[in-house]
Design an enzyme around this catalytic site. Structure first.
Site, short mmCIF file in Angstrom:
data_model
loop_
_atom_site.label_atom_id
_atom_site.label_comp_id
_atom_site.label_asym_id
_atom_site.label_seq_id
_atom_site.Cartn_x
_atom_site.Cartn_y
_atom_site.Cartn_z
N ASP A 1 38.40 17.58 69.48
CA ASP A 1 38.66 18.46 70.64
C ASP A 1 39.21 17.61 71.78
O ASP A 1 39.43 16.40 71.62
CB ASP A 1 37.39 19.22 71.06
N HIS B 1 43.46 22.25 71.99
CA HIS B 1 42.24 21.41 71.99
C HIS B 1 42.55 20.05 71.36
O HIS B 1 41.82 19.57 70.50
CB HIS B 1 41.11 22.11 71.25
N GLU C 1 42.69 29.23 71.74
CA GLU C 1 42.95 28.85 73.13
C GLU C 1 44.06 27.80 73.27
O GLU C 1 43.83 26.71 73.79
CB GLU C 1 41.64 28.30 73.76
N TYR D 1 27.08 33.31 69.69
CA TYR D 1 27.28 32.05 70.40
C TYR D 1 25.94 31.51 70.90
O TYR D 1 25.40 31.96 71.91
CB TYR D 1 28.30 32.24 71.54
N TRP E 1 28.19 25.42 70.48
CA TRP E 1 29.13 24.62 71.28
C TRP E 1 28.30 23.72 72.19
O TRP E 1 27.25 24.13 72.70
CB TRP E 1 30.03 25.54 72.12
#
Ligand code: ACM
Ligand code: ZN
Length: 556
Positions: free
Chosen positions: A211, A288, A352, A443, A493
């Site tokens: 990332d 990322h 993203e 999440y 995450w």
């Protein structure tokens, strides 16, 4: 209701405290109220007991199992009992079951993850469709053992209560993702997490390895990825102000990093294999990507030297799609990745990805023209299609976050739906396979309580156990479309998770709820789940896990 729960917990502990001293040592007595998570198809408890002793043989009946896989099952039995028996089980091969033994029998009528577990006065029978099913029977056994056993160092026997369990999972993909890029977790910590996954009958570990904030996997042909790209000079303290960094933004000025050698990666993949867990690596593309671009500036549109990112949020600096050298790089990286990971799927990220850099880049503009398109988003689908072709020629399939649908997706790519379930629904309607991992239910970096002041800093949101449990991955899909939902996944995450004890805290007990979504979807019942959870909490305590106590407090 509360009283019932308390009585239940009380009886767990009474059972747990009951040890019998015999002439030849301690026998740990069976618990009165064993319970299982995830919920099996059927489970009945009887009055008799069977005592497993160090001399009890494990008998592999017939020759239906894969030899390499069934060894993992006997090793799993030893992992439970060797610490208290001081020896491994004697393993025998036979054509028929033996009395006073742990028999493991292949029943080809059962699915490969399905099993029956029968404990009676004459012994233990495990019948399974494949070694994976036998492994899950052992995991059930592990949960059903007297809790008192966890306090013992050496015993002469362990009593198991008579029981009859039939069990099989509903969904074939039951995953957990760990982000090791924002914060790094050691091999030992990752292995501990794999043990937690196995206890909950999860079968997929999605390893988010690259990332903006760090590249964590050694790539022999590109050593700077880990020599340089795995280390950031400093790290944001506190919540990310969403791109607005100024003089009030505070940093921990210590360099932060970490990476895995290929040998360590192989070690983790093998550890997971022994627990019937597939490891799916994620190599983020085309966004990322700052960890990679900082290591090799020619991968970006401008060729500028960047620092590894020190804050969270989304970065505009992404791989240049115009240059052939980008594809040469990513294919060589994936070439090494497929050698390390035997998984059917390789995750290419895809989420993203801002297009700002592409819109200004001559090479990207030329690429867009070359493919006869005008929308820059098509550059992403162009790149994905090239990666997918590469993976297919190496016998693998591609999976990516649901943004891969935006510029058009090939019929063979699988989609991981995270921005709600819509991406997964769309994929299934198109006939693409999908994993459901919508942020509102899956999440695990979200808060577990609305009282945020008394919680460790988290990403945001509110995801209590009850909401995880309520997740229905089939919502909005007809029978035909449901076929394309491979399963579900929880995502950890790690922007705000700096140490592994907190990973456990974010996982537990929510993982127990997710395990029922994946394994027991057709028989989910929240009341029944709450009745079984006190024993699970007692097991977490016995195993020394750090878990969130909100639900436990509600039950007391
Ligand atoms: C994601 O949460 N960006 C997949
Ligand atoms: Zn470019």
């Amino acid at each position: 209701m509360k009283k019932n729960y308390l009585r239940f917990v009380g009886s767990c502990f009474c059972g747990a405290a009951f040890l019998l001293l015999t002439g030849c040592g301690t026998v740990v007595r069976s618990d009165k109220h064993p319970a299982l998570i995830p919920q099996p198809v059927t489970m009945s408890i009887g009055e008799q007991n069977f005592k497993i002793q160090p001399s009890t043989p494990v008998v592999l009946v017939g020759s239906g199992f894969d030899a390499g896989e069934i060894t993992c099952v006997t090793e799993a039995l030893d992992a439970i009992f060797e610490p208290v028996f001081g020896r491994k089980f004697e393993v025998r091969h036979a054509e028929t079951r033996a009395d006073r033994s742990i028999n493991i029998v292949c029943d080809s009528q059962l699915g490969r993850e399905a099993y029956r577990l029968k404990v009676g006065a004459s012994g233990v029978d495990i019948e399974a469709g494949g070694a994976a099913g036998a492994f899950y029977a052992v995991q059930s056994l592990r949960q059903l053992l007297p809790l008192a056993l966890w306090n013992e160092k050496q015993v002469a026997g362990v009593e198991l209560r008579e029981m009859n369990i039939e069990d099989a999972p509903v969904l074939s993909y039951r995953g957990v993702m760990l982000d090791v890029a924002r914060h790094f977790f050691t091999v030992e910590e990752v292995k501990d997490m794999l043990d937690i996954l196995a206890l909950h009958k999860m079968n997929t570990f999605h390893w988010h390895l690259t990332d903006d904030q760090g590249w964590r996997i050694e790539i022999k042909q590109y050593p700077r990825l880990t020599e340089f790209g795995s280390m950031r000079k400093r790290t944001l303290i506190g919540p990310d102000p969403g791109g607005h960094y100024d003089e009030n933004t505070r940093y921990d000025e210590n360099p932060y990093g970490g990476s895995y050698t290929q040998e360590q990666i192989r070690d983790v993949v093998e550890y997971a294999r022994k627990r019937f867990i597939t490891v799916i690596p994620e190599i983020e593309f085309p966004g990322h990507a700052v960890g990679a671009l900082a290591s090799y500036p020619w991968l970006g549109c401008t060729g500028e030297q960047y620092d590894v990112r020190q804050t969270w949020d989304i970065d505009d600096r992404v791989y240049c799609i115009g240059k052939e050298s980008t594809f040469e790089f990513i294919e060589k990286v994936l070439g090494e990745v497929v050698e390390l990971f035997p998984s059917e799927y390789i995750h290419i990220g895809g989420d993203e990805c801002p297009m700002k850099m592409w819109e200004k880049c001559p090479a990207c503009k030329a690429r867009l023209k070359q493919i006869g398109e005008t929308n820059f988003r098509r550059l992403q689908s162009y790149g994905n299609a090239r990666l997918e072709r590469f993976l297919n020629t190496h016998g693998r399939k591609m999976i990516g976050w649901d943004e891969i649908l935006e510029g058009g997706v090939t019929p063979t790519a699988a989609v991981m739906s995270w921005r709600g379930s819509a991406g997964g629904v769309k994929a299934a309607q198109m006939g693409n396979y999908a994993v459901m991992s919508p942020s509102d239910h899956c999440y695990f970096d979200h808060y577990q309580s609305e009282d945020r002041e008394h919680e460790p800093l988290a990403w945001g949101g509110f995801l209590p156990v009850s909401k995880v449990y309520a997740f229905n991955p089939y919502e909005g899909l007809n029978e035909r479309e449901r076929h394309f939902i491979m399963g579900v996944q929880a995502n950890v995450w790690s922007e705000y998770i700096a140490d592994y004890r907190q990973v456990q805290y974010m996982l537990l007990p929510r993982l127990s709820a997710m395990s029922e979504v994946g394994w027991s979807l057709d028989r989910k019942n929240y009341e029944s789940y709450l009745e079984r959870m006190p024993r699970m909490f007692a097991l977490y305590d016995a195993m020394g896990y750090n878990y969130a106590r909100h639900l436990l407090k509600d039950l007391q």
